[in-house]
Each structure stands twice: as structure tokens, then as C-alpha cells.
Enzyme design. Structure first.
Site, PDB file in Angstrom:
ATOM      1  N   ASP A  13       0.869  -1.176   0.000  1.00 50.12           N
ATOM      2  CA  ASP A  13       0.000   0.000   0.000  1.00 50.12           C
ATOM      3  C   ASP A  13       0.907   1.227   0.000  1.00 50.12           C
ATOM      4  O   ASP A  13       2.131   1.108   0.146  1.00 50.12           O
ATOM      5  CB  ASP A  13      -0.914  -0.012   1.235  1.00 50.12           C
ATOM      6  CG  ASP A  13      -1.904   1.148   1.259  1.00 50.12           C
ATOM      7  OD1 ASP A  13      -2.244   1.667   0.182  1.00 50.12           O
ATOM      8  OD2 ASP A  13      -2.345   1.556   2.350  1.00 50.12           O
ATOM      9  N   SER A  14       0.314   2.401  -0.097  1.00 48.15           N
ATOM     10  CA  SER A  14       1.099   3.625  -0.091  1.00 48.15           C
ATOM     11  C   SER A  14       1.618   3.978   1.298  1.00 48.15           C
ATOM     12  O   SER A  14       2.505   4.808   1.441  1.00 48.15           O
ATOM     13  CB  SER A  14       0.266   4.794  -0.619  1.00 48.15           C
ATOM     14  OG  SER A  14      -0.836   5.035   0.234  1.00 48.15           O
ATOM     15  N   GLY A  46      -3.883   8.465  -3.336  1.00 47.72           N
ATOM     16  CA  GLY A  46      -5.147   9.072  -3.762  1.00 47.72           C
ATOM     17  C   GLY A  46      -5.025  10.480  -4.292  1.00 47.72           C
ATOM     18  O   GLY A  46      -5.961  10.995  -4.913  1.00 47.72           O
ATOM     19  N   CYS A  76      -4.832  -1.585  -1.538  1.00 44.83           N
ATOM     20  CA  CYS A  76      -5.143  -0.169  -1.690  1.00 44.83           C
ATOM     21  C   CYS A  76      -6.204  -0.033  -2.768  1.00 44.83           C
ATOM     22  O   CYS A  76      -6.013  -0.521  -3.891  1.00 44.83           O
ATOM     23  CB  CYS A  76      -3.881   0.600  -2.080  1.00 44.83           C
ATOM     24  SG  CYS A  76      -4.148   2.323  -2.509  1.00 44.83           S
ATOM     25  N   ASN A  77      -7.325   0.610  -2.444  1.00 46.43           N
ATOM     26  CA  ASN A  77      -8.396   0.784  -3.415  1.00 46.43           C
ATOM     27  C   ASN A  77      -7.951   1.649  -4.592  1.00 46.43           C
ATOM     28  O   ASN A  77      -8.250   1.356  -5.751  1.00 46.43           O
ATOM     29  CB  ASN A  77      -9.613   1.431  -2.743  1.00 46.43           C
ATOM     30  CG  ASN A  77     -10.197   0.573  -1.646  1.00 46.43           C
ATOM     31  OD1 ASN A  77      -9.710   0.585  -0.517  1.00 46.43           O
ATOM     32  ND2 ASN A  77     -11.233  -0.169  -1.956  1.00 46.43           N
ATOM     33  N   CYS A 189     -11.176   2.887   1.654  1.00 48.74           N
ATOM     34  CA  CYS A 189      -9.721   3.034   1.671  1.00 48.74           C
ATOM     35  C   CYS A 189      -9.206   2.193   2.827  1.00 48.74           C
ATOM     36  O   CYS A 189      -9.812   2.177   3.908  1.00 48.74           O
ATOM     37  CB  CYS A 189      -9.342   4.506   1.858  1.00 48.74           C
ATOM     38  SG  CYS A 189      -7.581   4.793   2.172  1.00 48.74           S
ATOM     39  N   THR A 190      -8.097   1.500   2.617  1.00 45.30           N
ATOM     40  CA  THR A 190      -7.618   0.572   3.651  1.00 45.30           C
ATOM     41  C   THR A 190      -7.103   1.289   4.888  1.00 45.30           C
ATOM     42  O   THR A 190      -6.914   0.655   5.930  1.00 45.30           O
ATOM     43  CB  THR A 190      -6.517  -0.351   3.089  1.00 45.30           C
ATOM     44  OG1 THR A 190      -5.479   0.434   2.498  1.00 45.30           O
ATOM     45  CG2 THR A 190      -7.098  -1.299   2.055  1.00 45.30           C
ATOM     46  N   HIS A 191      -6.860   2.586   4.808  1.00 44.93           N
ATOM     47  CA  HIS A 191      -6.485   3.339   6.009  1.00 44.93           C
ATOM     48  C   HIS A 191      -7.668   3.506   6.964  1.00 44.93           C
ATOM     49  O   HIS A 191      -7.488   3.574   8.185  1.00 44.93           O
ATOM     50  CB  HIS A 191      -5.967   4.731   5.634  1.00 44.93           C
ATOM     51  CG  HIS A 191      -4.551   4.772   5.169  1.00 44.93           C
ATOM     52  ND1 HIS A 191      -4.173   4.363   3.913  1.00 44.93           N
ATOM     53  CD2 HIS A 191      -3.411   5.187   5.781  1.00 44.93           C
ATOM     54  CE1 HIS A 191      -2.864   4.521   3.759  1.00 44.93           C
ATOM     55  NE2 HIS A 191      -2.375   5.028   4.879  1.00 44.93           N
TER      56      HIS A 191
END
EC number: 5.1.1.3
Length: 283
Positions: A13-14, A46, A76-77, A189-191
Site C-alpha cells: 500500500d502507499s 489518492g 489499496c483501493n 480506503c484501507t487506512h
């Protein structure tokens, strides 16, 4: 590349958001070795162009496949929407799993057919998201109230979940969804699962006297889909059968601050002994 059931699974992911997916994978598949990459030098995805996101995803995928991973999870979407088709075209022999906002399960469980979607601006602008949304509007007459949560990922990366700024930002983003009467919220969002309790509390305060909203987090579904594909391709680790007491390892890498990633592994996942290392990637 030769890989077998003992090969690791790559997840990226970012930033720290993908850890919310990693925890579901580790809980469901504790025997698997996991390699996690936080591309913190480019967080948040994003707010980047599709070309930038795709370039980073291809670079990270190349690195992980060179490490011999048997499956890749794009946790990550935004990255999924931008790059999943290109990744699958480039590595057709590999298991590659992406994420998308849980619009289908949200539409299925909403009682009043009004669903709020919290996501990054890039995810909401993606053709993948808009195509699925339009399909469900036509099939289920569901109304999706989308909110681009600009700045939220950066605040979550700072991990002060009680910060006034975080609460104020959530309140401003959730107000329009509450005004629309949504009874279901999609964490796109995975966050966002890391501030799920904050979201639930703020949303409840904006809808006094009403039942709590249903929250959709697709991390569990991703882990289950990964398990099905590993079994189908006979790639699930066999170490549990050989030694039930033995569990897989987790190793984390970051293109940013190693100390920050280590503290997040401790704070968010209670992985106090998980090794974290710097990952110098070009670009």
C-alpha cells in the site's frame, strides 16, 4: 519464476493502510509468510495521477515477484483502480488480488437503499468505481452518497486517533452523508478501518436517536478470496498440518521512515517483534 506453497505472499500500500488487510490475512492464514511494503515516500496515492500510481505499483510488483512471492495483494483501493489490469496483464501466471469499495455488500444490507462511501478522490473518479456504482444503481435502485476524504490518509498516518483535527475532518465529511440518511457506510480506503471507531462515534452523533450504521470493511473478504485461490492452485502453506504450533513470519519494508513503520506495527497490530527495514526503490 518458480514458487511453491512455501513461498511468501506480497502485500503493499502507499502507507500503513494495507496493514488493515494484512491483519485479516494473518488471522485467517497464520501459517503463511507475509512480505509487506509501505510505499510511504509516495503516500497518499489518492492524490497522485493514475500514471504515477501505476508506475509505483509496477515497480513494487517487480520487486516482490523477484523475491518469489506466490501471490500479490494490492492492499489499496486507489492502486487497484489505477493498475490492477496492467499488473495482471504483466504477470498472468500469478495470483494478483486487488481491492474495491464494498458497494455490492453495502447495497445488499442497506435497509433504506442509501449508502455512504468514504474514499479517496482518485478512487471515486476511477472508471472501475463508477461502472460498479452505476450497475448497482440500475439493479438495486441504491443511492450512493460519495465523499472524497482529502487529507484523511495523512492524518491517519500520523496515528493520533484522538486529534481534534481528525474529529473535525470526519465530522465535515460525514455530515453530507448523514443529511442524506445513509444507514450503511463503506470504508473505501484501507487506512479508514484504523479510525472505524471514530467514524462510528461521529456518525452516531450526527444521527441522534437512530440505529447505528452498518460499516463495510472489505479486508475480511479479500483474505477469504486469497485463501480460496491458494487452495484452488494448491499453493496454501502446508506447515500447519505438519506443525500446528508453527506460524508464518511477517516482514515489513518501507520507502519512508523505518522508525514510523515499526511503531505502527506495534501500535496498530501489536507486532512488537516484526522486523521492519528500509526499501530504497528508484523513482
Amino acid at each position: 519464476m518458480i514458487f511453491d506453497s512455501g513461498s511468501p505472499i506480497g502485500i503493499f500500500d502507499s502507507g500503513i493502510g494495507g496493514l488493515s488487510v494484512l491483519r485479516h490475512i494473518h488471522a485467517l492464514l497464520p501459517e503463511e509468510n507475509l512480505l509487506y511494503i509501505s510505499d510511504a515516500a509516495y503516500v497518499p496515492y489518492g492524490e497522485k495521477s493514475e500514471q504515477e500510481i501505476t508506475a509505483r505499483c509496477m515497480l513494487i510488483a517487480q520487486y516482490l515477484f523477484a523475491r518469489g512471492v506466490k501471490a500479490l495483494v494490492v492492499a489499496c483501493n486507489t492502486a487497484t483502480a489505477a493498475s490492477i489490469q496492467k499488473l495482471r496483464a504483466a504477470y498472468p501466471e500469478h495470483i494478483i488480488i486487488g481491492l474495491e469499495p464494498g458497494l455490492k455488500p453495502a447495497a445488499a444490507c442497506s435497509n433504506n437503499h442509501v449508502v455512504g462511501v468514504l474514499a479517496t478522490q482518485r478512487t471515486l473518479q476511477s472508471e472501475k468505481y463508477q461502472r460498479l456504482r452505476d450497475q448497482l444503481i440500475q439493479e438495486n435502485q441504491t443511492r450512493f452518497v460519495a465523499q472524497a476524504c482529502i487529507g484523511l490518509v495523512n492524518l491517519i498516518e500520523q496515528t493520533d486517533m484522538d486529534a481534534d483535527e481528525l474529529q473535525q475532518l470526519l465530522c465535515s465529511y460525514l455530515q453530507v452523508i448523514a443529511d442524506a440518511g445513509a444507514d450503511t457506510l463503506v470504508l473505501g480506503c484501507t487506512h479508514y478501518p484504523f479510525v472505524r471507531e471514530n467514524i462510528e462515534n461521529v456518525y452516531a452523533s450526527l444521527r441522534p436517536g437512530l440505529a447505528a450504521a452498518t460499516i463495510i470493511d472489505t479486508g475480511i473478504a479479500v483474505a477469504q478470496h486469497l485463501q480460496r485461490l491458494l487452495i484452488q492452485k494448491q499453493l496454501q502453506s502446508q506447515r500447519t498440518a505438519e506443525d500446528p504450533a508453527q506460524s508464518g513470519s511477517i516482514a515489513a519494508y518501507t520507502t519512508g521512515d523505518v522508525t514510523h513503520l515499526r511503531s505502527m506495527l506495534d501500535k496498530l497490530l501489536q507486532l512488537n517483534n516484526c522486523p521492519a527495514s528500509a526499501l530504497p526503490l528508484p523513482g
